[in-house]
Structures are given as structure tokens and as C-alpha cells.
Design a protein around this motif. Structure first.
Motif, PDB file in Angstrom:
ATOM      1  N   VAL A  21     -11.822  -7.610  -4.566  1.00 20.98           N
ATOM      2  CA  VAL A  21     -11.294  -7.976  -5.879  1.00 20.98           C
ATOM      3  C   VAL A  21     -10.014  -8.800  -5.743  1.00 20.98           C
ATOM      4  N   ASP A  22      -9.595  -9.388  -6.852  1.00 22.94           N
ATOM      5  CA  ASP A  22      -8.401 -10.241  -6.856  1.00 22.94           C
ATOM      6  C   ASP A  22      -7.113  -9.465  -7.104  1.00 22.94           C
ATOM      7  N   SER A  23      -7.199  -8.405  -7.900  1.00 22.04           N
ATOM      8  CA  SER A  23      -5.993  -7.631  -8.193  1.00 22.04           C
ATOM      9  C   SER A  23      -6.357  -6.199  -8.529  1.00 22.04           C
ATOM     10  N   VAL A  24      -5.368  -5.323  -8.334  1.00 22.29           N
ATOM     11  CA  VAL A  24      -5.561  -3.883  -8.547  1.00 22.29           C
ATOM     12  C   VAL A  24      -4.318  -3.306  -9.211  1.00 22.29           C
ATOM     13  N   ALA A  25      -4.517  -2.459 -10.211  1.00 20.90           N
ATOM     14  CA  ALA A  25      -3.442  -1.637 -10.763  1.00 20.90           C
ATOM     15  C   ALA A  25      -3.655  -0.212 -10.272  1.00 20.90           C
ATOM     16  N   TRP A  26      -2.589   0.396  -9.745  1.00 19.46           N
ATOM     17  CA  TRP A  26      -2.725   1.725  -9.127  1.00 19.46           C
ATOM     18  C   TRP A  26      -1.452   2.512  -9.431  1.00 19.46           C
ATOM     19  N   ASN A  27      -1.612   3.705 -10.020  1.00 14.08           N
ATOM     20  CA  ASN A  27      -0.474   4.540 -10.405  1.00 14.08           C
ATOM     21  C   ASN A  27      -0.331   5.736  -9.466  1.00 14.08           C
ATOM     22  N   PRO A  28       0.555   5.685  -8.493  1.00 12.35           N
ATOM     23  CA  PRO A  28       0.784   6.859  -7.647  1.00 12.35           C
ATOM     24  C   PRO A  28       1.329   8.060  -8.413  1.00 12.35           C
ATOM     25  N   HIS A  29       1.842   7.841  -9.634  1.00  9.55           N
ATOM     26  CA  HIS A  29       2.375   8.977 -10.388  1.00  9.55           C
ATOM     27  C   HIS A  29       1.268   9.827 -11.013  1.00  9.55           C
ATOM     28  N   LYS A  30       0.038   9.434 -10.826  1.00  8.31           N
ATOM     29  CA  LYS A  30      -1.064  10.266 -11.325  1.00  8.31           C
ATOM     30  C   LYS A  30      -1.488  11.253 -10.230  1.00  8.31           C
ATOM     31  N   MET A  31      -2.653  11.101  -9.650  1.00 10.64           N
ATOM     32  CA  MET A  31      -3.148  12.145  -8.751  1.00 10.64           C
ATOM     33  C   MET A  31      -2.288  12.355  -7.503  1.00 10.64           C
ATOM     34  N   LEU A  32      -1.600  11.325  -7.036  1.00 11.47           N
ATOM     35  CA  LEU A  32      -0.763  11.502  -5.853  1.00 11.47           C
ATOM     36  C   LEU A  32       0.549  12.202  -6.178  1.00 11.47           C
ATOM     37  N   MET A  33       0.841  12.348  -7.471  1.00  8.99           N
ATOM     38  CA  MET A  33       1.950  13.170  -7.950  1.00  8.99           C
ATOM     39  C   MET A  33       3.332  12.619  -7.635  1.00  8.99           C
ATOM     40  N   ALA A  34       3.463  11.301  -7.471  1.00  9.40           N
ATOM     41  CA  ALA A  34       4.803  10.719  -7.396  1.00  9.40           C
ATOM     42  C   ALA A  34       5.485  10.929  -8.746  1.00  9.40           C
ATOM     43  N   SER A  35       6.801  10.971  -8.746  1.00 13.42           N
ATOM     44  CA  SER A  35       7.527  11.199  -9.994  1.00 13.42           C
ATOM     45  C   SER A  35       7.316  10.018 -10.938  1.00 13.42           C
ATOM     46  N   LEU A  36       7.199  10.345 -12.227  1.00 10.99           N
ATOM     47  CA  LEU A  36       7.106   9.292 -13.239  1.00 10.99           C
ATOM     48  C   LEU A  36       8.368   8.434 -13.223  1.00 10.99           C
ATOM     49  N   GLN A  37       8.332   7.164 -13.413  1.00 10.08           N
ATOM     50  CA  GLN A  37       7.112   6.374 -13.448  1.00 10.08           C
ATOM     51  C   GLN A  37       6.944   5.669 -12.119  1.00 10.08           C
ATOM     52  N   CYS A  38       5.710   5.389 -11.742  1.00  8.71           N
ATOM     53  CA  CYS A  38       5.461   4.772 -10.443  1.00  8.71           C
ATOM     54  C   CYS A  38       4.112   4.069 -10.504  1.00  8.71           C
ATOM     55  N   SER A  39       4.136   2.785 -10.808  1.00 11.11           N
ATOM     56  CA  SER A  39       2.910   2.010 -11.000  1.00 11.11           C
ATOM     57  C   SER A  39       2.997   0.704 -10.231  1.00 11.11           C
ATOM     58  N   ALA A  40       1.963   0.432  -9.443  1.00 12.25           N
ATOM     59  CA  ALA A  40       1.945  -0.783  -8.623  1.00 12.25           C
ATOM     60  C   ALA A  40       0.873  -1.747  -9.112  1.00 12.25           C
ATOM     61  N   PHE A  41       1.227  -3.034  -9.104  1.00 11.98           N
ATOM     62  CA  PHE A  41       0.259  -4.103  -9.334  1.00 11.98           C
ATOM     63  C   PHE A  41       0.131  -4.876  -8.029  1.00 11.98           C
TER      64      PHE A  41
END
Length: 457
Positions: free
Chosen positions: A260-280
């Protein structure tokens, strides 16, 4: 406006040297001092504490900054390497590791954002810029009617992004899904052809890895084939389901994500990083993020600085200063290691499977469908409804159960479990198992409590 940092004695209100503003090191020197590498095994508490000391030591420190943002600590804001050297390098290290996990062997690019919605909007903007770079300067007058394609179960931020960027929500074409909530590839191709027949220009497909309600994973490999055929940008909203790629047992759910060309992934969900933590994350290596968003503010991004200005990453962002969200994930990864993050995913999905099996055993509980991920969706039928025949009347009555049980659990304060309808389906409960501390006893309590709160309905 002053373009300098001053140390101020707040008690005496006079400018005096209190401490050193920064302990300067070039990016390459600082990389060696910080030990940025993220490994399979975790580190001891004493080592993690030292990482925090190092972060403070090598960050810029000031009590007042006379540059718009007064009475703040520069350690917490970022736009250039010189004001956030530690966090700039940590963000780079985390992004590189995530890119490697995705499978982009030749590298890529990325940026941390305040939430998955904004990460998805970055994808829309970047895909549009790739198709029509003149849009940045000329605006909508330079482009034909553009169309985004996404599943009917996608996150609402795709439509919000289309509205925000002037594409229009009516130009978001929703693709039908199968009985499990996954995009149907043949239906995607039909929608692409429909848009073209109307004189519109499809430019982007959004696939979802872990839908909000059912936890469904669109078939990325098959969608990628179609996007390559029609030269469309393929973005994957893996904000929720991206964690599965950390697990050897479950990464098959994201099969094809390296295409794919791009991915949005939020480590603050199942990986339980502290809010907020979102990578593009972007597979492109031609500085597309920079070209798309750069405003070249001369008071921040001077090109004649004494260090490598490629580390001034703020111009990739639609924001100026940003919180150092990557630090939370970097520090957690350091402490736990890749193996523990994998176990965190495996345990959550094992607990979700336990809950699903318990629901199948218990009288009065019924699964909406077999869970594909950690989303367990189910109905509770009170004793008064259990012997009623399957009919519209039964579903009409059942539709009223979940709201009442939710009201009762909230007023009692015993727990919080969400509910919602989906299409023509009556209201059902949705349990999402994430925390590694959740036990079988906890899940048993949830089912027992729902029964106790709703058995008289």
C-alpha cells in the motif's frame, strides 16, 4: 517579535543565567548518545530511567520562551531539530521501526499526529497532491471532480476529510461489504468504473484493517491488485487493527499491507501506548509529505543553518508545534521490547476468543458473528424473549434491551459496555478486549452483570 530564547528569574523579574539552555550535539552525535534502537527484548527499569534522564539532559530547556508561546517548556514542543533534538530523533527511530514492521524494505516516511482521524486526512491530502500537485497553489479550480472509494464500514473521518478538503462527502463512494463487514473487491471495481462513467476521477481507495464495530479486515492484497490496475493511491486505515502486524500468529490479517501507499496506525489502541499516539506512514521516499505541506516559513526553516536541515521535520506537518507523542511509544517499546508487544496482542485476542466461546455457551446470549479480531459483538435476550419465534417483532423488542441495560449499568456504576445498531441489525453490545490485565474472571463478570441488569426486561 523576538527570535531568541531568554532565561528569566521569575521571582526577581530580571534576566539572569539560571542554567544552560541546551547541550548541543549534531544529529549524528546525538544518535550515538541516546541509543535509539528498538529491540526484541525490553530493558531494565534502571535503564529506562536513564533514557528519561538523557531525554531531559539533551533537550532544550527554558522557563520562558519569547516566541509566541510564553510560559512554557520548549522540551514539550517541536518543529525544528534545534528546539527538539531528542524528540526529533526518537520520532525518526520509531517511524523507521514501524516502516520496517510494515514491510517497506526500501524505507519510507511518516509523521505522528493528534489522532487517527487526522492521520486518515493526511492520506486524503497526500493522495490528492500526488494526483494533482497544482491543487496546493491553484485550489479546486485545477482539478476535475475527484472521488474517494471506501467501504461502507469505514471510519467517519474519511467523509470528514473529504468535507474539510473541499472534495465533498457526495464524492466519497461507499463500497458494499460482505456478511463479515469486509470490502468486496469486485464491488470496488464496479464503483471505480461507475465513477469514471460519470466523468469523475477516482484517485484514492481507503481500505480498513479493523473496522470500528465488527473489527473486520478488508482484503488488502486483492484491493492492491485493483489499485495498481487503475493507478489509485491505496491507504489503509489500520488505526485499530495495525497492532496485529506485531504478532506472528495474527499478522495474516494484514496480508498485503507492504503493497500500500500509506498507513494510519494508532499505538494508543491495542498496544496501549498513552493517549494520544497516532502515526501516519508513507511508502514514498521522494519527500512527498514535505512537498505537500511545506509553507517554507523563513523564520523557522532557514536553509543556511549550521546542521543538517533535513531534521527540521515540522514543515511536513499541517501543524507547527506538535506534542512529542512518539516519545511515549519509543519509551514503552524500549521497556517492553518487540516480544512483549507481540504477547500483548496475542493475549488480547485470546481473551476475546474466550469471551466469544462463553457467549456461545450461555443461555440468552447470541453472537452477532464470529469475531475476527478483538471486537466481540453480541445480543442479550432476557428470559421473556427466549422462546419467541424469529420475527420482526422479536427484533423490535430486542432493539430496546441494550439501551436499558446500558442505562442501568451506568447508574449503578458497575461497568461501561457500548452498544449500537448496524444496518438492519437490532442494537447489540460490543465488547472490545484490549488491556493485557483483563482476566477470564473479568469477562465472566461482564456477562453475569448484563444478565442481572436485564433479566427482568
Amino acid at each position: 517579535m523576538l527570535q531568541v530564547l531568554l532565561l528569566v528569574d521569575l521571582d526577581n523579574d530580571t534576566s539572569v543565567p539560571v542554567f544552560q539552555v541546551c547541550e548541543w550535539h549534531s544529529p549524528e552525535q546525538l544518535k550515538k548518545l541516546l541509543d535509539l534502537e528498538l529491540r526484541d527484548g525490553g530493558e531494565a527499569e534502571s535503564e529506562i530511567l536513564q533514557r528519561c534522564r538523557d531525554a531531559i539532559r539533551y533537550s532544550v530547556k527554558t522557563r520562558i520562551i519569547l516566541h509566541i508561546k510564553s510560559h512554557t517548556y520548549v522540551i514539550s514542543i517541536r518543529y525544528t531539530y534545534e528546539v527538539a533534538p531528542v524528540f526529533t530523533l526518537m520520532e525518526d527511530a520509531v517511524l523507521r521501526k514501524m516502516i520496517k514492521v510494515i514491510g517497506w524494505e526500501e524505507g519510507g516516511d511518516g509523521i505522528f499526529n493528534p489522532g487517527g482521524s487526522l492521520s486518515n486526512m493526511y492520506a486524503v491530502n497526500l493522495a490528492r497532491y500526488r494526483y494533482c500537485p497544482d491543487f496546493k497553489e491553484v485550489g479546486m479550480f485545477s482539478a476535475p471532480r475527484l472521488v474517494i472509494l471506501t467501504s461502507q464500514e469505514c471510519h467517519y473521518s474519511i467523509s470528514k476529510g473529504a468535507a474539510l478538503m473541499g472534495i465533498g462527502t457526495k464524492n466519497v463512494y461507499t463500497v458494499p461489504t460482505d456478511e463479515r463487514g469486509r470490502m468486496i473487491p469486485s464491488a470496488l471495481e464496479e464503483k471505480i468504473m461507475l465513477a469514471k462513467s460519470e466523468g469523475a476521477v477516482p484517485f484514492m481507495v481507503n481500505a480498513t484493517a479493523g473496522t470500528t464495530v465488527l473489527g473486520a479486515f478488508d482484503p488488502i492484497d486483492e484491493i492492491a491488485d485493483i489499485c495498481e490496475k487503475h493507478n489509485l493511491w491505496l491507504h489503509v486505515d489500520a488505526c485499530w487493527g495495525g497492532a496485529a502486524i506485531m504478532s506472528k500468529k495474527h499478522k495474516h490479517l494484514l496480508k498485503g499491507i507492504h503493497r500500500v501507499d500509506s498507513v494510519a496506525w494508532n499505538p494508543h489502541k491495542m498496544l496501549m501506548a498513552s493517549l494520544q499516539c497516532s502515526a501516519f506512514l508513507v511508502r514514498d521516499k521522494t519527500s512527498l509529505l514535505q512537498h505537500c505541506h511545506s509553507a517554507r516559513a523563513s523564520y523557522l526553516f532557514q536553509q543556511d543553518k549550521f546542521y543538517d536541515v533535513s531534521y527540521d521535520t515540522g514543515d511536513k506537518s499541517v501543524q507547527c508545534s506538535r506534542k512529542p507523542d512518539a516519545f511515549k511509544f519509543w519509551l514503552m517499546w524500549k521497556a517492553l521490547g518487540s516480544r512483549e508487544l507481540e504477547q500483548r496482542v496475542d493475549r488480547a485476542l485470546a481473551m476475546a476468543r474466550y469471551l466469544a466461546e462463553e457467549i456461545k455457551k450461555r443461555e440468552g446470549f447470541r453472537l452477532v458473528l464470529e469475531p475476527e479480531y478483538a471486537n466481540v459483538c453480541f445480543w442479550y435476550l432476557p428470559p421473556s424473549m427466549r422462546n419467541l419465534p424469529e420475527s420482526p417483532e422479536l427484533w423490535k423488542k430486542l432493539h430496546t434491551v441494550a439501551p436499558v441495560v446500558k442505562q442501568r449499568m451506568m447508574k449503578k456504576g458497575s461497568m461501561m459496555v457500548g452498544y449500537q445498531p448496524l444496518g438492519e441489525k437490532a442494537n447489540f453490545f460490543r465488547m472490545v478486549v484490549i488491556s493485557p490485565q483483563v482476566s477470564r474472571q473479568d469477562l465472566d463478570f461482564v456477562l453475569n452483570e448484563i444478565h442481572n441488569l436485564g433479566k427482568d426486561l
